[in-house]
Design a protein around this motif. Structure first.
Motif, PDB file in Angstrom:
ATOM      1  N   LYS A 134       7.221  76.499 -23.725  1.00  0.00           N
ATOM      2  CA  LYS A 134       7.954  75.926 -24.725  1.00  0.00           C
ATOM      3  C   LYS A 134       9.437  75.936 -24.900  1.00  0.00           C
ATOM      4  N   GLY A 135      10.217  75.363 -25.173  1.00  0.00           N
ATOM      5  CA  GLY A 135      11.688  75.693 -25.183  1.00  0.00           C
ATOM      6  C   GLY A 135      12.994  75.655 -23.734  1.00  0.00           C
ATOM      7  N   SER A 136      12.214  75.263 -22.172  1.00  0.00           N
ATOM      8  CA  SER A 136      12.083  75.499 -21.425  1.00  0.00           C
ATOM      9  C   SER A 136      13.009  73.891 -21.289  1.00  0.00           C
ATOM     10  N   ILE A 137      13.927  74.282 -20.907  1.00  0.00           N
ATOM     11  CA  ILE A 137      14.801  73.304 -20.091  1.00  0.00           C
ATOM     12  C   ILE A 137      14.708  72.216 -19.235  1.00  0.00           C
ATOM     13  N   HIS A 138      13.947  70.779 -18.987  1.00  0.00           N
ATOM     14  CA  HIS A 138      13.215  70.081 -18.485  1.00  0.00           C
ATOM     15  C   HIS A 138      14.177  69.669 -17.012  1.00  0.00           C
ATOM     16  N   HIS A 139      15.706  68.706 -17.281  1.00  0.00           N
ATOM     17  CA  HIS A 139      16.755  68.003 -16.383  1.00  0.00           C
ATOM     18  C   HIS A 139      17.644  67.879 -17.542  1.00  0.00           C
ATOM     19  N   LEU A 140      18.251  68.154 -16.917  1.00  0.00           N
ATOM     20  CA  LEU A 140      19.593  66.731 -16.597  1.00  0.00           C
ATOM     21  C   LEU A 140      20.319  66.012 -16.392  1.00  0.00           C
ATOM     22  N   ALA A 141      20.616  64.974 -17.314  1.00  0.00           N
ATOM     23  CA  ALA A 141      20.791  63.539 -16.915  1.00  0.00           C
ATOM     24  C   ALA A 141      22.487  63.544 -16.900  1.00  0.00           C
ATOM     25  N   LEU A 142      22.799  62.896 -15.147  1.00  0.00           N
ATOM     26  CA  LEU A 142      24.254  62.245 -15.478  1.00  0.00           C
ATOM     27  C   LEU A 142      24.617  61.610 -15.524  1.00  0.00           C
ATOM     28  N   ALA A 143      25.778  60.396 -16.054  1.00  0.00           N
ATOM     29  CA  ALA A 143      25.421  58.922 -16.545  1.00  0.00           C
ATOM     30  C   ALA A 143      25.924  58.642 -15.339  1.00  0.00           C
ATOM     31  N   VAL A 144      25.948  57.307 -15.361  1.00  0.00           N
ATOM     32  CA  VAL A 144      26.821  56.323 -14.405  1.00  0.00           C
ATOM     33  C   VAL A 144      27.005  55.340 -15.226  1.00  0.00           C
ATOM     34  N   LYS A 145      27.808  54.056 -14.161  1.00  0.00           N
ATOM     35  CA  LYS A 145      28.183  53.010 -15.013  1.00  0.00           C
ATOM     36  C   LYS A 145      27.167  52.344 -15.158  1.00  0.00           C
ATOM     37  N   ASP A 146      26.356  52.635 -14.170  1.00  0.00           N
ATOM     38  CA  ASP A 146      25.555  50.748 -13.258  1.00  0.00           C
ATOM     39  C   ASP A 146      24.483  51.185 -12.996  1.00  0.00           C
ATOM     40  N   GLU A 147      23.494  49.635 -12.736  1.00  0.00           N
ATOM     41  CA  GLU A 147      22.801  49.968 -11.290  1.00  0.00           C
ATOM     42  C   GLU A 147      23.974  49.803 -10.138  1.00  0.00           C
TER      43      GLU A 147
END
Length: 309
Positions: A217-230
């Motif tokens: 509990k309270g741990s960080i699962h993942h970071l998502a980085l944004a890209v424009k599109d598929e």
């Protein structure tokens, strides 16, 4: 070269969705803009908090895992979340608020050469407030009308995200050579960014030996980085295919499309900028359980197995 736009969202683990909502809505003043389930296991909530409309780069998301135990902190993990506030005056506001609400926090100090206020939620999740001052932010970030926190002190969105890795060489090469991050001059840490005029895409690399973190509990699962599109997401897939490394392939999350890849034991998601949530009325956000289309036939079963929050 893959074009990264900045942070998309960051996902954590919680033992109790109700208490989680109290902390992030009532204490931090974020908006619960999406209440859904883990698409791979719809017996558990997946909660999304952010600005008024859940703009990319403002979202903190949580998977509820009721049997989860304590996090055993260590290396090879995402270790801290930076959150941006407007200026130094906001740090004083938040310090007073934390004291009034009995939120675990440090004194105002220095983090990565900047004034800051470190704090933790009720499950030990490590966060730090950082003044944005006059630095650039994404144009689509919005103030939240659905909180008692004054606009001039509201949390704006994600800032620097801290990685602890026992050998940072490979991650440095991945960020620099594959994702086009730039090294920022720093007094104490290695900081990589997409945009040197803002903090909204920063990743801080800390080299630390020791045992690998055991999540709880309270741990960080993942970071998502944004890209424009598929199309841009397919560039990520092609890059990883050429490296002959394991990845998830492109996954349709209904609200966006993603690809997952684990590097230096850290899970990184690449997520498209859209399509986003299917709402014209901002008032509706977070008011009901939203399900992706493929889970709609199971709505009654899923709702029956979830405890209302």
């Amino acid at each position: 070269m893959v074009e990264i736009l900045g942070h998309h969202h960051i996902s954590m683990l919680t033992k109790d969705a109700k208490l989680n909502k109290v902390f992030f809505v009532e204490k931090l003043g974020l908006r619960l803009y999406l209440k859904t389930v883990n698409q791979d296991d719809p017996s558990m909530y997946h909660l999304f908090y952010g600005d008024e409309v859940g703009s990319n780069g403002t979202s903190l998301t949580f998977f509820e895992l009721k049997p989860m135990g304590q996090t055993h902190k260590g290396t090879n993990a995402i270790s801290r979340i930076g959150l941006l506030v407007p200026d130094e005056a906001s740090l004083s506001y938040w310090k007073d608020r934390f004291e009034y609400l009995n939120v675990d926090h440090d004194d105002v100090g220095i983090y990565n050469g900047m004034m800051s206020l470190k704090f933790r939620d009720h499950e030990g999740l490590e966060m730090v407030l950082i003044p944005n001052n006059d630095r650039k932010i994404p144009a689509d970030w919005r103030k939240n009308r659905y909180t008692d926190i004054p606009e001039e002190h509201q949390i704006m969105g994600m800032g620097p995200i801290e990685f602890k890795i026992n050998d940072i060489t490979s991650m440095k090469n991945f960020l620099e050579n594959d994702l086009n991050f730039k090294l920022v001059d720093s007094e104490s840490e290695l900081v990589y960014t997409i945009d040197q005029e803002g903090l909204y895409s920063d990743i801080i690399l800390k080299e630390e030996e020791g045992q690998k973190e055991r999540p709880g509990k309270g741990s960080i699962h993942h970071l998502a980085l944004a890209v424009k599109d598929e199309a841009e997401l397919n560039k990520v897939k092609e890059l990883l295919d050429n490296k002959e490394v394991l990845h998830s392939g492109i996954v349709d999350r209904d609200f966006f499309k993603s690809l997952y890849y684990r590097h230096s034991h850290i899970l990184i998601e690449f997520a498209t900028d859209g399509p986003g949530l299917p709402y014209d009325d901002v008032e509706q956000l977070g008011q009901q359980l939203d399900l992706p289309e493929f889970l709609e036939p199971r709505r009654q079963e899923i709702e029956d197995n979830l405890e209302p929050i």
